[in-house]
Each structure stands twice: as structure tokens, then as C-alpha cells.
Scaffold this motif. Structure first.
Motif, PDB file in Angstrom:
ATOM      1  N   PRO A   1       5.443  -4.964  -5.856  1.00 27.58           N
ATOM      2  CA  PRO A   1       6.150  -3.729  -5.496  1.00 27.58           C
ATOM      3  C   PRO A   1       6.510  -3.691  -4.013  1.00 27.58           C
ATOM      4  O   PRO A   1       5.741  -4.142  -3.167  1.00 27.58           O
ATOM      5  N   ALA A   2       7.682  -3.121  -3.725  1.00 28.09           N
ATOM      6  CA  ALA A   2       8.146  -2.993  -2.338  1.00 28.09           C
ATOM      7  C   ALA A   2       7.541  -1.737  -1.726  1.00 28.09           C
ATOM      8  O   ALA A   2       8.247  -0.824  -1.304  1.00 28.09           O
ATOM      9  N   GLU A   3       6.235  -1.698  -1.693  1.00 27.90           N
ATOM     10  CA  GLU A   3       5.494  -0.577  -1.110  1.00 27.90           C
ATOM     11  C   GLU A   3       4.666  -1.103   0.042  1.00 27.90           C
ATOM     12  O   GLU A   3       4.346  -2.297   0.091  1.00 27.90           O
ATOM     13  N   PRO A   4       4.278  -0.240   0.965  1.00 28.20           N
ATOM     14  CA  PRO A   4       3.387  -0.703   2.034  1.00 28.20           C
ATOM     15  C   PRO A   4       2.096  -1.281   1.449  1.00 28.20           C
ATOM     16  O   PRO A   4       1.526  -0.737   0.496  1.00 28.20           O
ATOM     17  N   ALA A   5       1.651  -2.366   2.036  1.00 26.14           N
ATOM     18  CA  ALA A   5       0.415  -3.011   1.566  1.00 26.14           C
ATOM     19  C   ALA A   5      -0.768  -2.049   1.620  1.00 26.14           C
ATOM     20  O   ALA A   5      -1.605  -2.039   0.717  1.00 26.14           O
ATOM     21  N   MET A   6      -0.828  -1.227   2.656  1.00 27.01           N
ATOM     22  CA  MET A   6      -1.961  -0.311   2.795  1.00 27.01           C
ATOM     23  C   MET A   6      -1.982   0.725   1.683  1.00 27.01           C
ATOM     24  O   MET A   6      -3.043   1.137   1.229  1.00 27.01           O
ATOM     25  N   ARG A   7      -0.814   1.128   1.194  1.00 19.84           N
ATOM     26  CA  ARG A   7      -0.756   2.080   0.085  1.00 19.84           C
ATOM     27  C   ARG A   7      -1.282   1.426  -1.195  1.00 19.84           C
ATOM     28  O   ARG A   7      -2.022   2.035  -1.967  1.00 19.84           O
ATOM     29  N   LEU A   8      -0.884   0.171  -1.424  1.00 22.65           N
ATOM     30  CA  LEU A   8      -1.371  -0.541  -2.610  1.00 22.65           C
ATOM     31  C   LEU A   8      -2.887  -0.708  -2.550  1.00 22.65           C
ATOM     32  O   LEU A   8      -3.583  -0.514  -3.553  1.00 22.65           O
ATOM     33  N   LEU A   9      -3.393  -1.070  -1.384  1.00 21.42           N
ATOM     34  CA  LEU A   9      -4.841  -1.225  -1.223  1.00 21.42           C
ATOM     35  C   LEU A   9      -5.570   0.092  -1.461  1.00 21.42           C
ATOM     36  O   LEU A   9      -6.579   0.134  -2.169  1.00 21.42           O
ATOM     37  N   ALA A  10      -5.053   1.176  -0.884  1.00 17.08           N
ATOM     38  CA  ALA A  10      -5.700   2.479  -1.048  1.00 17.08           C
ATOM     39  C   ALA A  10      -5.717   2.896  -2.515  1.00 17.08           C
ATOM     40  O   ALA A  10      -6.715   3.431  -3.002  1.00 17.08           O
ATOM     41  N   GLY A  11      -4.630   2.614  -3.237  1.00 16.74           N
ATOM     42  CA  GLY A  11      -4.566   2.968  -4.653  1.00 16.74           C
ATOM     43  C   GLY A  11      -5.571   2.213  -5.500  1.00 16.74           C
ATOM     44  O   GLY A  11      -5.959   2.664  -6.575  1.00 16.74           O
ATOM     45  N   ALA A  12      -5.989   1.050  -5.003  1.00 16.76           N
ATOM     46  CA  ALA A  12      -6.977   0.236  -5.721  1.00 16.76           C
ATOM     47  C   ALA A  12      -8.373   0.389  -5.130  1.00 16.76           C
ATOM     48  O   ALA A  12      -9.281  -0.359  -5.476  1.00 16.76           O
ATOM     49  N   ASN A  13      -8.520   1.342  -4.223  1.00 12.98           N
ATOM     50  CA  ASN A  13      -9.830   1.583  -3.607  1.00 12.98           C
ATOM     51  C   ASN A  13     -10.351   0.334  -2.896  1.00 12.98           C
ATOM     52  O   ASN A  13     -11.532   0.001  -2.995  1.00 12.98           O
ATOM     53  N   ALA A  14      -9.437  -0.373  -2.221  1.00 15.04           N
ATOM     54  CA  ALA A  14      -9.801  -1.616  -1.530  1.00 15.04           C
ATOM     55  C   ALA A  14      -9.363  -1.522  -0.076  1.00 15.04           C
ATOM     56  O   ALA A  14      -8.466  -0.747   0.266  1.00 15.04           O
ATOM     57  N   ARG A  15      -9.995  -2.316   0.753  1.00 14.18           N
ATOM     58  CA  ARG A  15      -9.590  -2.367   2.165  1.00 14.18           C
ATOM     59  C   ARG A  15      -9.781  -3.780   2.689  1.00 14.18           C
ATOM     60  O   ARG A  15     -10.531  -4.575   2.113  1.00 14.18           O
ATOM     61  N   LEU A  16      -9.090  -4.059   3.764  1.00 18.42           N
ATOM     62  CA  LEU A  16      -9.170  -5.371   4.398  1.00 18.42           C
ATOM     63  C   LEU A  16     -10.220  -5.358   5.494  1.00 18.42           C
ATOM     64  O   LEU A  16     -10.400  -4.348   6.186  1.00 18.42           O
ATOM     65  N   ALA A  17     -10.897  -6.478   5.677  1.00 17.50           N
ATOM     66  CA  ALA A  17     -11.892  -6.602   6.753  1.00 17.50           C
ATOM     67  C   ALA A  17     -11.214  -6.904   8.082  1.00 17.50           C
ATOM     68  O   ALA A  17     -11.668  -6.463   9.134  1.00 17.50           O
ATOM     69  N   VAL A  18     -10.114  -7.662   8.040  1.00 19.62           N
ATOM     70  CA  VAL A  18      -9.399  -8.041   9.259  1.00 19.62           C
ATOM     71  C   VAL A  18      -8.442  -6.916   9.635  1.00 19.62           C
ATOM     72  O   VAL A  18      -7.669  -6.446   8.810  1.00 19.62           O
ATOM     73  N   ARG A  19      -8.500  -6.505  10.892  1.00 19.20           N
ATOM     74  CA  ARG A  19      -7.573  -5.483  11.392  1.00 19.20           C
ATOM     75  C   ARG A  19      -6.382  -6.181  12.021  1.00 19.20           C
ATOM     76  O   ARG A  19      -6.548  -7.093  12.838  1.00 19.20           O
ATOM     77  N   LEU A  20      -5.199  -5.735  11.640  1.00 17.03           N
ATOM     78  CA  LEU A  20      -3.972  -6.347  12.135  1.00 17.03           C
ATOM     79  C   LEU A  20      -3.168  -5.346  12.952  1.00 17.03           C
ATOM     80  O   LEU A  20      -3.146  -4.158  12.627  1.00 17.03           O
ATOM     81  N   PRO A  21      -2.472  -5.821  13.983  1.00 16.20           N
ATOM     82  CA  PRO A  21      -1.624  -4.928  14.776  1.00 16.20           C
ATOM     83  C   PRO A  21      -0.265  -4.708  14.110  1.00 16.20           C
ATOM     84  O   PRO A  21       0.782  -5.046  14.662  1.00 16.20           O
ATOM     85  N   LEU A  22      -0.298  -4.166  12.896  1.00 14.74           N
ATOM     86  CA  LEU A  22       0.917  -3.933  12.129  1.00 14.74           C
ATOM     87  C   LEU A  22       1.035  -2.448  11.804  1.00 14.74           C
ATOM     88  O   LEU A  22       0.015  -1.757  11.680  1.00 14.74           O
ATOM     89  N   PRO A  23       2.259  -1.959  11.625  1.00 12.69           N
ATOM     90  CA  PRO A  23       2.409  -0.550  11.243  1.00 12.69           C
ATOM     91  C   PRO A  23       1.895  -0.319   9.829  1.00 12.69           C
ATOM     92  O   PRO A  23       1.835  -1.241   9.012  1.00 12.69           O
ATOM     93  N   ALA A  24       1.565   0.916   9.541  1.00 11.96           N
ATOM     94  CA  ALA A  24       1.060   1.269   8.209  1.00 11.96           C
ATOM     95  C   ALA A  24       2.106   1.037   7.127  1.00 11.96           C
ATOM     96  O   ALA A  24       1.767   0.943   5.953  1.00 11.96           O
ATOM     97  N   THR A  25       3.351   0.910   7.520  1.00 10.82           N
ATOM     98  CA  THR A  25       4.439   0.698   6.561  1.00 10.82           C
ATOM     99  C   THR A  25       4.686  -0.781   6.262  1.00 10.82           C
ATOM    100  O   THR A  25       5.580  -1.098   5.473  1.00 10.82           O
ATOM    101  N   ALA A  26       3.908  -1.685   6.859  1.00  9.28           N
ATOM    102  CA  ALA A  26       4.129  -3.125   6.664  1.00  9.28           C
ATOM    103  C   ALA A  26       4.000  -3.494   5.194  1.00  9.28           C
ATOM    104  O   ALA A  26       3.082  -3.040   4.504  1.00  9.28           O
ATOM    105  N   GLY A  27       4.926  -4.317   4.726  1.00  2.25           N
ATOM    106  CA  GLY A  27       4.915  -4.762   3.344  1.00  2.25           C
ATOM    107  C   GLY A  27       3.898  -5.856   3.107  1.00  2.25           C
ATOM    108  O   GLY A  27       3.289  -6.395   4.047  1.00  2.25           O
ATOM    109  N   VAL A  28       3.733  -6.209   1.851  1.00  2.00           N
ATOM    110  CA  VAL A  28       2.732  -7.200   1.462  1.00  2.00           C
ATOM    111  C   VAL A  28       2.986  -8.550   2.132  1.00  2.00           C
ATOM    112  O   VAL A  28       2.068  -9.167   2.666  1.00  2.00           O
ATOM    113  N   GLY A  29       4.234  -9.011   2.151  1.00  2.00           N
ATOM    114  CA  GLY A  29       4.543 -10.298   2.768  1.00  2.00           C
ATOM    115  C   GLY A  29       4.196 -10.330   4.246  1.00  2.00           C
ATOM    116  O   GLY A  29       3.624 -11.301   4.748  1.00  2.00           O
TER     117      GLY A  29
END
Length: 197
Positions: free
Chosen positions: A13-41
Motif C-alpha cells: 500500500p502507498a501509505e506511510p510506513a509508520m501508519r502501517l506499523l501502527a496498524g499492526a501494533n509494531a514499531r521499529l527499533a532503529v530511529r531514522l531521520p525521516l518524516p512520518a509520511t515516508a513510504g515503505v520503500g
């Protein structure tokens, strides 16, 4: 910085990666200097640059659609079988991928019920059972599966499969990551070669 490695993931899906993660109750351990709107790629590229291989597997497990996610889990299950006869749980999940429907979903549920506790590939069947966000078929179809349940199962199988691809974590993860990317582009995920260097 986009490398092109994760371009054209048309099934994701062309949705922000953070939205997909939040919907699955998951989070990343690595913090990236990317906007919240960054896509999966874009997030996958950032994680690759940061060496966040396990987070890449986690994000892919969340981003792939249900059927593709289950297939990715089944391929990892085949890695773990190493040519041996697959357990009924893996075989039922594969059958569901090839012919999704109530009959094959019922076979997945039966395989799960009969699985011994030591059957790690029950995770493949669980990913199939929860693939569409329901607890299963029949009367269970009216109840929602745990948020991110299917993704967590697919992630678990792929993490276990890392050891099947050698002692180098980066190289082993790349096989599984590139397999998921191939599936996300509409490929089969089979025959994905090991990455060079």
C-alpha cells in the motif's frame, strides 16, 4: 536516500510506513531521520543504510498484503524444512495461498489444532488464518484477529529462517528481504539470488 532497491513494490500500500506499523501494533527499533509520511520503500532504504535488517523484516511483514505475506512466510518455512517433508501446518498454509477460500482456511485451522507444540511452522498456518484480519473462517469470521497477528507470525518464521542462510546476518537477511521485495513486485520470491558484497 533512495537506492532503487525498493522501487516498484506495487503490492505494498502507498501509505506511510509508520501508519502501517501502527496498524499492526509494531514499531521499529532503529530511529531514522525521516518524516512520518515516508513510504515503505524510503524507510527500507534508510534501514538498510543503518544496518537495521531485523527492522526491515518487521516492516515487510507488516507491509505485504495478506496472501503475499503468507507466501513469504511459507518460503521461510521451506528454508527451515531444508528439503524434509513439510509439517501439515506449512502444507495447509501453502494450499491456502494457492486457493484462498473457506475450505482451505478450514484445513489451516485443523492443521493448527492438531499441531504439536514443537511445530514452529505453526506460525505459517497462523499467518494464513489471520491473513484477512479475521480470527478464521466460519463463525470466527465475525471476530477480528489480534492487530498485527498475521504480520507477527510471518516475521517470526523469517527471523527463524535467518540461520538457514549462513552466519553473516546482513547476507542472510538480504536473501529474505529481497525475496519479500520480489513478492511485492508481483514475483514468486523463489530463486532470489544472494546479494553480492
Amino acid at each position: 536516500m533512495m537506492t532503487g532497491r525498493f522501487d516498484e513494490l506495487t503490492k505494498i500500500p502507498a501509505e506511510p510506513a509508520m501508519r502501517l506499523l501502527a496498524g499492526a501494533n509494531a514499531r521499529l527499533a532503529v530511529r531514522l531521520p525521516l518524516p512520518a509520511t515516508a513510504g515503505v520503500g524510503q524507510v527500507l532504504d534508510g534501514l538498510a543504510a543503518a544496518g537495521g535488517y531485523v527492522d526491515m523484516l518487521r516492516l515487510l511483514s507488516v507491509a505485504l498484503p495478506g496472501r503475499e505475506r503468507v507466501w513469504w512466510a511459507c518460503l521461510a518455512g521451506r528454508d527451515l524444512c531444508a528439503g524434509a517433508e513439510p509439517p501439515r501446518t506449512l502444507a495447509a498454509a501453502e494450499a491456502w495461498v494457492f486457493r484462498p477460500g473457506e475450505e482451505t482456511l478450514a484445513a489451516v485451522a485443523q492443521a493448527l489444532e492438531a499441531a504439536p507444540p514443537e511445530d514452529d511452522l505453526s506460525l505459517c498456518a497462523l499467518a494464513a488464518l489471520y491473513a484477512d484480519g479475521r480470527l478464521g473462517g466460519g463463525h470466527l469470521a465475525e471476530m477480528a484477529a489480534p492487530p498485527g497477528g498475521a504480520a507477527a507470525a510471518a516475521f517470526g518464521v523469517n527471523v527463524m529462517a535467518l540461520e538457514c542462510h549462513g552466519p553473516d546476518l546482513a547476507a542472510a537477511a538480504d536473501v529474505l528481504i529481497d525475496r519479500a521485495a520480489d513478492i511485492a513486485r508481483g514475483g514468486s520470491g523463489r530463486g532470489v539470488p544472494a546479494r553480492e558484497g
